[in-house]
Design an enzyme around this catalytic site. Structure first.
Site, mmCIF file in Angstrom:
data_model
loop_
_atom_site.group_PDB
_atom_site.id
_atom_site.type_symbol
_atom_site.label_atom_id
_atom_site.label_comp_id
_atom_site.label_asym_id
_atom_site.label_seq_id
_atom_site.Cartn_x
_atom_site.Cartn_y
_atom_site.Cartn_z
ATOM 1 N N ARG A 78 0.816 -1.224 0.000
ATOM 2 C CA ARG A 78 0.000 0.000 0.000
ATOM 3 C C ARG A 78 0.851 1.276 0.000
ATOM 4 O O ARG A 78 0.461 2.297 0.554
ATOM 5 C CB ARG A 78 -0.946 0.028 1.216
ATOM 6 C CG ARG A 78 -2.010 -1.065 1.197
ATOM 7 C CD ARG A 78 -3.154 -0.667 0.290
ATOM 8 N NE ARG A 78 -4.237 -1.629 0.348
ATOM 9 C CZ ARG A 78 -5.282 -1.517 1.141
ATOM 10 N NH1 ARG A 78 -5.379 -0.504 1.967
ATOM 11 N NH2 ARG A 78 -6.229 -2.416 1.106
ATOM 12 N N ARG A 82 -2.970 6.730 0.200
ATOM 13 C CA ARG A 82 -3.448 7.908 0.911
ATOM 14 C C ARG A 82 -2.488 8.566 1.871
ATOM 15 O O ARG A 82 -2.798 9.607 2.420
ATOM 16 C CB ARG A 82 -4.728 7.538 1.657
ATOM 17 C CG ARG A 82 -5.864 7.281 0.716
ATOM 18 C CD ARG A 82 -7.013 6.640 1.428
ATOM 19 N NE ARG A 82 -6.619 5.335 1.934
ATOM 20 C CZ ARG A 82 -7.392 4.565 2.680
ATOM 21 N NH1 ARG A 82 -8.566 4.995 3.043
ATOM 22 N NH2 ARG A 82 -6.972 3.385 3.086
ATOM 23 N N ARG A 91 -5.964 12.187 -7.180
ATOM 24 C CA ARG A 91 -7.196 11.398 -7.059
ATOM 25 C C ARG A 91 -8.433 12.268 -6.827
ATOM 26 O O ARG A 91 -9.558 11.754 -6.857
ATOM 27 C CB ARG A 91 -7.050 10.421 -5.876
ATOM 28 C CG ARG A 91 -6.440 9.067 -6.177
ATOM 29 C CD ARG A 91 -7.368 8.124 -6.922
ATOM 30 N NE ARG A 91 -8.741 8.161 -6.435
ATOM 31 C CZ ARG A 91 -9.190 7.554 -5.347
ATOM 32 N NH1 ARG A 91 -8.392 6.813 -4.641
ATOM 33 N NH2 ARG A 91 -10.446 7.650 -4.970
ATOM 34 N N ASP A 127 -6.636 -2.510 -7.402
ATOM 35 C CA ASP A 127 -7.207 -3.099 -6.200
ATOM 36 C C ASP A 127 -7.549 -4.546 -6.493
ATOM 37 O O ASP A 127 -7.751 -4.919 -7.654
ATOM 38 C CB ASP A 127 -8.466 -2.349 -5.747
ATOM 39 C CG ASP A 127 -8.860 -2.772 -4.344
ATOM 40 O OD1 ASP A 127 -8.286 -2.240 -3.383
ATOM 41 O OD2 ASP A 127 -9.702 -3.678 -4.208
ATOM 42 N N TYR A 202 -14.972 -11.368 0.115
ATOM 43 C CA TYR A 202 -15.727 -10.161 -0.268
ATOM 44 C C TYR A 202 -16.993 -10.527 -1.031
ATOM 45 O O TYR A 202 -18.064 -9.945 -0.809
ATOM 46 C CB TYR A 202 -14.860 -9.214 -1.107
ATOM 47 C CG TYR A 202 -13.862 -8.450 -0.265
ATOM 48 C CD1 TYR A 202 -14.280 -7.447 0.600
ATOM 49 C CD2 TYR A 202 -12.503 -8.731 -0.323
ATOM 50 C CE1 TYR A 202 -13.370 -6.746 1.392
ATOM 51 C CE2 TYR A 202 -11.583 -8.042 0.457
ATOM 52 C CZ TYR A 202 -12.023 -7.053 1.315
ATOM 53 O OH TYR A 202 -11.132 -6.369 2.100
HETATM 54 O O1 CP3 Z 1 0.054 -1.534 -2.505
HETATM 55 C C1 CP3 Z 1 -0.214 -0.563 -3.254
HETATM 56 O O2 CP3 Z 1 0.189 0.580 -3.031
HETATM 57 C C2 CP3 Z 1 -1.002 -0.811 -4.536
HETATM 58 C C3 CP3 Z 1 -2.366 -0.530 -4.434
HETATM 59 C C4 CP3 Z 1 -3.319 -1.450 -3.694
HETATM 60 C C5 CP3 Z 1 -4.601 -0.998 -3.308
HETATM 61 N N1 CP3 Z 1 -5.292 -2.054 -2.815
HETATM 62 C C6 CP3 Z 1 -5.096 0.374 -3.469
HETATM 63 C C7 CP3 Z 1 -6.203 0.833 -2.638
HETATM 64 C C8 CP3 Z 1 -3.232 -2.801 -3.352
HETATM 65 C C9 CP3 Z 1 -2.060 -3.776 -3.508
HETATM 66 C C10 CP3 Z 1 -4.489 -3.171 -2.810
HETATM 67 C C11 CP3 Z 1 -4.815 -4.537 -2.407
HETATM 68 C C12 CP3 Z 1 -5.975 -4.764 -1.545
HETATM 69 N N2 CP3 Z 1 -7.224 -4.214 -1.629
HETATM 70 C C13 CP3 Z 1 -5.995 -5.733 -0.531
HETATM 71 C C14 CP3 Z 1 -4.833 -6.615 -0.166
HETATM 72 C C15 CP3 Z 1 -3.831 -5.857 0.609
HETATM 73 C C16 CP3 Z 1 -4.166 -5.689 2.067
HETATM 74 O O3 CP3 Z 1 -4.226 -4.538 2.492
HETATM 75 O O4 CP3 Z 1 -4.342 -6.694 2.746
HETATM 76 C C17 CP3 Z 1 -7.279 -5.717 0.052
HETATM 77 C C18 CP3 Z 1 -7.749 -6.575 1.185
HETATM 78 C C19 CP3 Z 1 -8.043 -4.750 -0.668
HETATM 79 C C20 CP3 Z 1 -9.465 -4.381 -0.449
HETATM 80 C C21 CP3 Z 1 -9.543 -2.947 -0.085
HETATM 81 N N3 CP3 Z 1 -9.526 -1.921 -1.018
HETATM 82 C C22 CP3 Z 1 -9.569 -2.351 1.211
HETATM 83 C C23 CP3 Z 1 -9.621 -3.113 2.511
HETATM 84 C C24 CP3 Z 1 -9.542 -0.956 1.018
HETATM 85 C C25 CP3 Z 1 -9.443 0.128 2.077
HETATM 86 C C26 CP3 Z 1 -10.754 0.732 2.429
HETATM 87 C C27 CP3 Z 1 -10.527 2.077 3.100
HETATM 88 O O5 CP3 Z 1 -10.782 3.096 2.446
HETATM 89 O O6 CP3 Z 1 -10.083 2.095 4.249
HETATM 90 C C28 CP3 Z 1 -9.525 -0.726 -0.372
HETATM 91 C C29 CP3 Z 1 -9.475 0.591 -1.033
HETATM 92 C C30 CP3 Z 1 -8.148 0.968 -1.561
HETATM 93 N N4 CP3 Z 1 -7.345 0.154 -2.293
HETATM 94 C C31 CP3 Z 1 -7.514 2.227 -1.418
HETATM 95 C C32 CP3 Z 1 -6.302 2.147 -2.088
HETATM 96 C C33 CP3 Z 1 -5.276 3.235 -2.272
HETATM 97 C C34 CP3 Z 1 -8.100 3.427 -0.703
HETATM 98 C C35 CP3 Z 1 -9.100 4.050 -1.635
HETATM 99 C C36 CP3 Z 1 -8.950 5.536 -1.746
HETATM 100 O O7 CP3 Z 1 -7.834 6.085 -1.694
HETATM 101 O O8 CP3 Z 1 -10.011 6.152 -1.994
#
Ligand code: CP3
Length: 395
Positions: A78, A82, A91, A127, A202
């Site tokens: 990640r 953010r 974004r 994602d 999910y």
């Molecule tokens: O690692 C990176 O920087 C690459 C980008 C990446 C994202 N999601 C961007 C994202 C990666 C590798 C993921 C994988 C992902 N997504 C996982 C596996 C990694 C982990 O954390 O265990 C999972 C479980 C998800 C599902 C998911 N998507 C979650 C739990 C969330 C967070 C919700 C929140 O807002 O708290 C997301 C959204 C997400 N994915 C964001 C980002 C940058 C935030 C969205 C935003 O910025 O509006």
């Protein structure tokens, strides 16, 4: 001072496959022209993209292959997201899923942490639910919540909604990786996907869940439907990883973030076959395959056995103990508690030293956090951490 060095040649777990370090090369030929095949993740002749050849000698890929490295490579799960003001800026007003489908934006966001933190690898900005959206599943990523699925998948009839993924469904991924490889130079790009269990959680729950009750009820209650669901997801995930590798990703990470909710026997019976299917599907490309989940201390051995070349470890198990659980022949990735980044610089350095000390005899170590970067983290603390690990481990 050199504190720790991943060095296959001096390791107590020295795997025969990397004895002597580098695969032999014939001088004068392009790097991919002739190789001595010594392990499953050496380059297969003729298959790798230009980008995979260009990044082959990076510290990150060497560590994945358990070869000696000039410094311990670092990247953060990640890292693109953010905690960076420049991320929030680009974004602004663009929903998460839409931003994943815009190649220029994906390229910019993927590059941001590489520019700022000087990490040793980029991770493709996307994602885990993107391939599901791409095959027509009605879902959204809600800010502060995560992925939410409109109609959960719980019956045999629902399975029909999970059709095959084609490269055209995710053409923007191929386009973005094409742009990225032009910009990244010799920095490797990590492609990724969600593992079948975590995607299923999910889809079956309809959104994020702490207890995974519907998912587990299906897994225990209808093993055949569960196996068919995971097999479908394995096909989709394999296709999605292939698109990324063929476009130029130099490694892939399979995120099984929530699989730590399972007991080892259930993992082996109900999850491992599908994860193995994914790893097998991409084995022939010769790119390292990383596997990670949270709270998976009891599953580390099985997750390696599923087919990973590198096992990701969260902060709960020290890396030397993780190495005992995983066994020889695999590199490890991890595992600083992300929350440590909220403490003082001195604490971050002391806790980092602990991680590096536990990693000193590993065959291959990639430094990472035990889970993802948190939105409130100070980006400067992350940059300092990269520099600290590089300095402490420089040969
Ligand atoms: O690692 C990176 O920087 C690459 C980008 C990446 C994202 N999601 C961007 C994202 C990666 C590798 C993921 C994988 C992902 N997504 C996982 C596996 C990694 C982990 O954390 O265990 C999972 C479980 C998800 C599902 C998911 N998507 C979650 C739990 C969330 C967070 C919700 C929140 O807002 O708290 C997301 C959204 C997400 N994915 C964001 C980002 C940058 C935030 C969205 C935003 O910025 O509006």
């Amino acid at each position: 001072m050199s504190l720790s060095r991943s060095h296959a040649g001096k390791s107590r777990r020295n795997g025969a496959s990397v004895q002597g370090g580098h695969p032999a090369r014939t001088s004068g030929f392009p790097p991919h022209a002739k190789i001595l095949v010594v392990s499953a993740i050496d380059r297969p002749t003729g298959q790798q993209t230009k980008q995979q050849s260009r990044t082959y000698d990076s510290a990150f890929l060497k560590a994945c292959r358990r070869e000696p490295v000039p410094h311990t490579p670092v990247w953060f799960m990640r890292q693109a997201g953010r905690s960076l003001p420049e991320y929030l800026k680009v974004r602004e007003g663009i929903p998460m899923l839409e931003s994943c489908m815009r190649p220029e934006l994906v390229t910019e966001i993927t590059l941001q942490p590489v520019r700022r933190h000087k990490v040793d690898a980029a991770i493709y900005f996307s994602d885990i639910v993107v391939p599901l959206k791409a095959i027509g599943i009605d879902l959204d990523i809600k800010p502060g919540v995560g992925p939410v699925v409109a109609d959960p998948i719980r019956t045999r009839a629902d399975l029909a909604r999970l059709r095959d993924l084609t490269p055209e469904d995710v053409h923007y991924v191929t386009e973005a990786i094409g742009m990225l490889t032009g910009e990244l130079g010799d920095t490797p790009l990590i492609g990724f996907a969600g593992a079948p269990f975590t995607l299923a959680s999910y889809l079956v729950e309809g959104g994020p869940s702490r207890s995974h009750e519907h998912t587990k009820a299906l897994m225990y209650g209808d093993p055949q439907l569960w196996a068919d669901l995971l097999d479908r997801l394995a096909e989709i995930t394999s296709a999605f990883l292939k698109v990324q590798i063929e476009a130029g990703a130099s490694a892939v990470q399979l995120f099984d973030s929530w699989v730590g909710a399972l007991a080892p026997a259930d993992y082996r019976r109900s999850v491992m076959p599908a994860s193995t299917k994914v790893f097998d599907a991409v084995a022939g490309y010769g790119v390292p395959r990383i596997h990670f989940g949270v709270g998976t201390g009891e599953l580390l051995g099985l997750m390696g056995e599923a087919g990973a070349d590198v096992v990701g470890v969260d902060w709960r198990v020290p890396l030397d103990e993780a190495a005992r659980r995983v066994g020889p022949g695999k590199a490890l990735q991890g595992n600083l508690d992300p929350a440590v980044l909220f403490a003082s610089r001195e604490v971050v350095e002391a806790k980092t030293d602990e991680v590096l000390a536990a990693a000193k005899d590993l065959e291959g170590h990639i430094f990472n956090l035990g889970h993802g970067v948190m939105p409130a983290m100070d980006p400067d603390a992350l940059s300092r951490l990269v520099e600290y690990v590089h300095t402490r481990t420089a040969v």
